[in-house]
Design a protein around this motif. Structure first.
Motif, PDB file in Angstrom:
ATOM      1  N   GLY A  96     -11.702 -19.869  -2.326  1.00 37.41           N
ATOM      2  CA  GLY A  96     -12.697 -18.904  -3.079  1.00 37.41           C
ATOM      3  C   GLY A  96     -12.429 -17.989  -2.333  1.00 37.41           C
ATOM      4  O   GLY A  96     -12.777 -16.374  -2.963  1.00 37.41           O
ATOM      5  N   VAL A  97     -11.399 -17.593  -1.862  1.00 36.35           N
ATOM      6  CA  VAL A  97     -11.769 -16.829  -0.647  1.00 36.35           C
ATOM      7  C   VAL A  97     -10.226 -15.957  -0.368  1.00 36.35           C
ATOM      8  O   VAL A  97      -9.276 -16.759  -0.174  1.00 36.35           O
ATOM      9  N   ARG A  98      -9.671 -14.816  -1.862  1.00 33.23           N
ATOM     10  CA  ARG A  98      -8.270 -14.392  -2.102  1.00 33.23           C
ATOM     11  C   ARG A  98      -7.781 -13.758  -0.536  1.00 33.23           C
ATOM     12  O   ARG A  98      -9.049 -12.117  -0.578  1.00 33.23           O
ATOM     13  N   ALA A  99      -7.272 -13.933   0.233  1.00 33.05           N
ATOM     14  CA  ALA A  99      -6.865 -12.681   1.253  1.00 33.05           C
ATOM     15  C   ALA A  99      -5.752 -12.028   0.602  1.00 33.05           C
ATOM     16  O   ALA A  99      -4.810 -12.662   0.128  1.00 33.05           O
ATOM     17  N   HIS A 100      -5.760 -10.494   1.559  1.00 30.44           N
ATOM     18  CA  HIS A 100      -3.829 -10.109   0.975  1.00 30.44           C
ATOM     19  C   HIS A 100      -3.609  -9.399   2.167  1.00 30.44           C
ATOM     20  O   HIS A 100      -4.601  -8.835   3.066  1.00 30.44           O
ATOM     21  N   ALA A 101      -2.784  -9.789   2.584  1.00 36.00           N
ATOM     22  CA  ALA A 101      -2.324  -8.936   3.956  1.00 36.00           C
ATOM     23  C   ALA A 101      -2.253  -6.902   3.014  1.00 36.00           C
ATOM     24  O   ALA A 101      -1.728  -6.752   2.419  1.00 36.00           O
ATOM     25  N   GLY A 102      -2.162  -6.470   4.073  1.00 36.09           N
ATOM     26  CA  GLY A 102      -2.928  -4.987   3.949  1.00 36.09           C
ATOM     27  C   GLY A 102      -3.870  -4.222   5.083  1.00 36.09           C
ATOM     28  O   GLY A 102      -4.355  -5.262   5.054  1.00 36.09           O
ATOM     29  N   ALA A 103      -3.557  -3.487   4.387  1.00 36.98           N
ATOM     30  CA  ALA A 103      -5.578  -2.690   4.839  1.00 36.98           C
ATOM     31  C   ALA A 103      -6.198  -3.260   4.258  1.00 36.98           C
ATOM     32  O   ALA A 103      -5.912  -3.364   2.982  1.00 36.98           O
ATOM     33  N   ARG A 104      -7.365  -3.213   4.766  1.00 36.69           N
ATOM     34  CA  ARG A 104      -8.725  -3.450   4.125  1.00 36.69           C
ATOM     35  C   ARG A 104      -9.280  -2.723   3.159  1.00 36.69           C
ATOM     36  O   ARG A 104      -8.949  -0.973   2.833  1.00 36.69           O
ATOM     37  N   ARG A 105     -10.075  -2.799   2.273  1.00 37.83           N
ATOM     38  CA  ARG A 105     -10.108  -2.095   0.786  1.00 37.83           C
ATOM     39  C   ARG A 105     -11.235  -0.496   1.605  1.00 37.83           C
ATOM     40  O   ARG A 105     -12.459  -1.564   1.699  1.00 37.83           O
ATOM     41  N   THR A 106     -11.242   0.246   1.191  1.00 37.33           N
ATOM     42  CA  THR A 106     -12.242   1.260   1.665  1.00 37.33           C
ATOM     43  C   THR A 106     -12.777   1.808   0.132  1.00 37.33           C
ATOM     44  O   THR A 106     -13.629   2.679   0.290  1.00 37.33           O
ATOM     45  N   VAL A 107     -11.732   1.931  -0.693  1.00 29.71           N
ATOM     46  CA  VAL A 107     -12.098   2.753  -1.341  1.00 29.71           C
ATOM     47  C   VAL A 107     -13.019   2.297  -2.284  1.00 29.71           C
ATOM     48  O   VAL A 107     -13.236   1.107  -2.847  1.00 29.71           O
ATOM     49  N   PRO A 108     -14.106   2.475  -3.494  1.00 26.66           N
ATOM     50  CA  PRO A 108     -15.149   1.603  -4.023  1.00 26.66           C
ATOM     51  C   PRO A 108     -14.694   1.817  -5.592  1.00 26.66           C
ATOM     52  O   PRO A 108     -13.794   2.288  -5.348  1.00 26.66           O
ATOM     53  N   ARG A 109     -15.298   0.789  -6.285  1.00 30.32           N
ATOM     54  CA  ARG A 109     -14.181   0.669  -7.697  1.00 30.32           C
ATOM     55  C   ARG A 109     -14.656   1.890  -8.502  1.00 30.32           C
ATOM     56  O   ARG A 109     -13.726   2.200  -9.519  1.00 30.32           O
ATOM     57  N   TRP A 110     -15.708   2.130  -8.831  1.00 29.65           N
ATOM     58  CA  TRP A 110     -16.068   3.584  -9.289  1.00 29.65           C
ATOM     59  C   TRP A 110     -15.690   4.549  -9.350  1.00 29.65           C
ATOM     60  O   TRP A 110     -14.974   4.949 -10.234  1.00 29.65           O
ATOM     61  N   SER A 111     -15.404   4.710  -7.764  1.00 28.23           N
ATOM     62  CA  SER A 111     -14.167   5.902  -7.718  1.00 28.23           C
ATOM     63  C   SER A 111     -13.184   5.688  -8.873  1.00 28.23           C
ATOM     64  O   SER A 111     -13.021   6.794  -8.912  1.00 28.23           O
ATOM     65  N   TRP A 112     -12.490   4.735  -9.164  1.00 30.88           N
ATOM     66  CA  TRP A 112     -11.225   4.536 -10.151  1.00 30.88           C
ATOM     67  C   TRP A 112     -11.711   4.802 -11.561  1.00 30.88           C
ATOM     68  O   TRP A 112     -10.921   6.114 -11.688  1.00 30.88           O
ATOM     69  N   ALA A 113     -12.705   5.122 -11.668  1.00 28.39           N
ATOM     70  CA  ALA A 113     -13.170   5.722 -12.602  1.00 28.39           C
ATOM     71  C   ALA A 113     -13.062   6.996 -13.158  1.00 28.39           C
ATOM     72  O   ALA A 113     -13.080   7.871 -13.638  1.00 28.39           O
ATOM     73  N   VAL A 114     -14.189   7.725 -12.191  1.00 27.16           N
ATOM     74  CA  VAL A 114     -14.597   8.771 -11.406  1.00 27.16           C
ATOM     75  C   VAL A 114     -13.321   9.562 -11.661  1.00 27.16           C
ATOM     76  O   VAL A 114     -12.987  10.526 -12.233  1.00 27.16           O
ATOM     77  N   ALA A 115     -12.062   9.127 -10.597  1.00 25.60           N
ATOM     78  CA  ALA A 115     -10.499  10.032 -10.776  1.00 25.60           C
ATOM     79  C   ALA A 115      -9.842   9.528 -12.628  1.00 25.60           C
ATOM     80  O   ALA A 115      -9.903  11.101 -12.509  1.00 25.60           O
ATOM     81  N   GLY A 116      -9.939   8.556 -12.999  1.00 29.91           N
ATOM     82  CA  GLY A 116      -9.277   8.891 -14.074  1.00 29.91           C
ATOM     83  C   GLY A 116     -10.046   9.823 -14.986  1.00 29.91           C
ATOM     84  O   GLY A 116      -9.605  10.898 -15.835  1.00 29.91           O
ATOM     85  N   VAL A 117     -11.538  10.161 -15.031  1.00 26.89           N
ATOM     86  CA  VAL A 117     -11.829  10.979 -15.512  1.00 26.89           C
ATOM     87  C   VAL A 117     -11.966  12.502 -15.714  1.00 26.89           C
ATOM     88  O   VAL A 117     -11.879  13.563 -16.261  1.00 26.89           O
ATOM     89  N   ALA A 118     -11.911  12.458 -13.934  1.00 25.06           N
ATOM     90  CA  ALA A 118     -11.333  14.133 -13.517  1.00 25.06           C
ATOM     91  C   ALA A 118      -9.501  14.284 -14.644  1.00 25.06           C
ATOM     92  O   ALA A 118      -9.743  15.640 -14.491  1.00 25.06           O
ATOM     93  N   ALA A 119      -9.096  13.136 -14.275  1.00 22.07           N
ATOM     94  CA  ALA A 119      -7.187  14.272 -14.787  1.00 22.07           C
ATOM     95  C   ALA A 119      -7.615  13.906 -15.964  1.00 22.07           C
ATOM     96  O   ALA A 119      -6.852  15.231 -16.643  1.00 22.07           O
ATOM     97  N   ALA A 120      -8.386  13.486 -16.908  1.00 23.66           N
ATOM     98  CA  ALA A 120      -8.064  13.322 -18.501  1.00 23.66           C
ATOM     99  C   ALA A 120      -8.934  15.599 -17.894  1.00 23.66           C
ATOM    100  O   ALA A 120      -8.531  15.952 -19.850  1.00 23.66           O
ATOM    101  N   LEU A 121     -10.032  15.267 -17.825  1.00 23.95           N
ATOM    102  CA  LEU A 121     -10.260  16.799 -17.784  1.00 23.95           C
ATOM    103  C   LEU A 121      -9.184  18.002 -17.493  1.00 23.95           C
ATOM    104  O   LEU A 121      -8.858  19.226 -18.237  1.00 23.95           O
ATOM    105  N   LEU A 122      -9.105  17.529 -16.592  1.00 22.41           N
ATOM    106  CA  LEU A 122      -7.842  18.428 -16.178  1.00 22.41           C
ATOM    107  C   LEU A 122      -6.914  19.018 -16.501  1.00 22.41           C
ATOM    108  O   LEU A 122      -6.551  20.406 -17.032  1.00 22.41           O
ATOM    109  N   ILE A 123      -6.331  17.691 -17.607  1.00 16.55           N
ATOM    110  CA  ILE A 123      -5.490  17.224 -17.884  1.00 16.55           C
ATOM    111  C   ILE A 123      -5.426  18.749 -20.016  1.00 16.55           C
ATOM    112  O   ILE A 123      -5.250  19.179 -19.718  1.00 16.55           O
TER     113      ILE A 123
END
Lengths: 206, 137
Positions: free
Chosen positions: B44-71
């Protein structure tokens, strides 16, 4: 370094790892990954010595790692090593028991199928002597290791386990006792008997 | 207390074992790594090779709203309300553009062109006629 995206609910709900403290849970998961990476090669060699088969040894190590991660991951990291070795030894014992049952069944099989479970024979090309001084030295060390492994296999299971954990793995008496689920006094007895038996078998000049 | 011979003997055992661990072949090491990943996955522990996740999930939603406003802002600047698009004359209302387009059909365009360039078409017909005659022969 590995990163973790999902965790089993048992991890999150476990004692000391609160649901909101995702960072602590992830750190714990990474710690487990590092621990397993640290012990996997040594565990493989221990399984290989006991089972004399690469695939069976790999299966035993993977099974032991899976059980540790599934059942004991939430326990303090200091407990993982003895727990892992106890699981590994039980897994090795299970494989040996299954083999014994298969051998009994195969005794009724036709003669050409009776040796299907035997460990594969070594490749003669790999055994060819290297004439260089370095090659001679290496061959002697390889031979010494093979004799040691054969002697270990001849020991009673508890003595072999005590020797592997104390000598090879460097566990102290208390950790070995936890891994073997016995008293510290029993560990000392098993280890002492194992050393005497091995020295008697291998000789002082080994 | 252990005697020195016993200590040496035990140290030799350990040394040989350590050598055998260090000299494991690459294929076996790779298989062990695979086994570890499979074990963590199964537990039940899924491991992914590569960099550790440092960006929180909510930041993707904020980035999406910002992109829509910019357009939306960019589109608003390019096409101001009540104005016309570039290159059509800034003082012509949009409703008149639509009426102009609706009032002219492709057939009207052809008739108009024929009327303006009648001499050219007469000349073109004269040039192509001899070529057609030669092909018939």
């Amino acid at each position: 370094m590995a990163a973790f995206d999902t965790l089993a609910p048992t991890w999150v709900a476990s004692e000391g790892l609160a649901t909101g403290d995702e960072g602590a849970v992830l750190d714990h998961a990474r710690q487990l990954d590092r621990f397993l990476a640290d012990v996997e090669r040594r565990a493989f060699r221990i399984a290989q010595i006991a089972l004399r088969d690469v695939d069976d040894a790999l299966d035993a190590v993977q099974e032991a790692m899976t059980k540790l991660a599934a059942r004991y991951a939430a326990r303090p990291a200091a407990e993982w090593r003895p727990l892992f070795h106890r699981i590994l030894e039980n897994t090795i014992h299970d494989v040996q028991r299954r083999r014994a049952i298969r051998r009994r069944v195969m005794a009724w099989a036709p003669p050409w199928r009776q040796h299907a479970d035997d460990p594969p024979e070594e490749d003669p090309a790999e055994l060819a002597a290297d004439p260089s001084p370095h090659g001679v030295e290496r061959a002697m060390r390889t031979q010494a290791l093979e004799r040691l492994e054969a002697s270990l296999r001849a020991l009673p299971a508890r003595q072999r386990q005590a020797f592997l954990l104390r000598n090879f793995e460097g566990l102290d008496v208390a950790e070995t006792a936890a891994a073997m689920a016995c008293s510290e006094g029993s560990v000392k007895t098993h280890y002492s008997r194992a050393v005497h038996a091995l020295r008697a078998r291998l000789g002082e000049v080994w | 207390m252990k005697n020195p011979v016993s200590i040496d003997w035990e140290a030799r055992c350990r040394e040989l074992y350590e050598e055998s661990v260090a000299s494991l072949d690459v294929r076996t090491r790779a298989r062990l790594t695979e086994a570890r990943h499979a074990a963590l996955e199964a537990a039940g522990v899924r491991a992914h090779a590569g960099a550790r996740r440092t960006v929180p999930r909510w930041s993707w939603a904020v980035a999406g709203v910002a992109a829509a406003l910019l357009i939306a802002v960019v589109l608003r600047i390019a096409t101001p309300l009540g104005g016309s698009s570039a290159g059509t004359g800034g003082d012509v209302p949009r409703s008149e553009d639509a009426a102009l387009v609706a009032s002219t059909s492709p057939a009207d365009d052809s008739v108009e062109m024929m009327r303006e360039d009648a001499d050219f078409y007469a000349w073109a017909a004269g040039v192509s006629a001899p070529a057609d005659d030669r092909q018939a022969e």
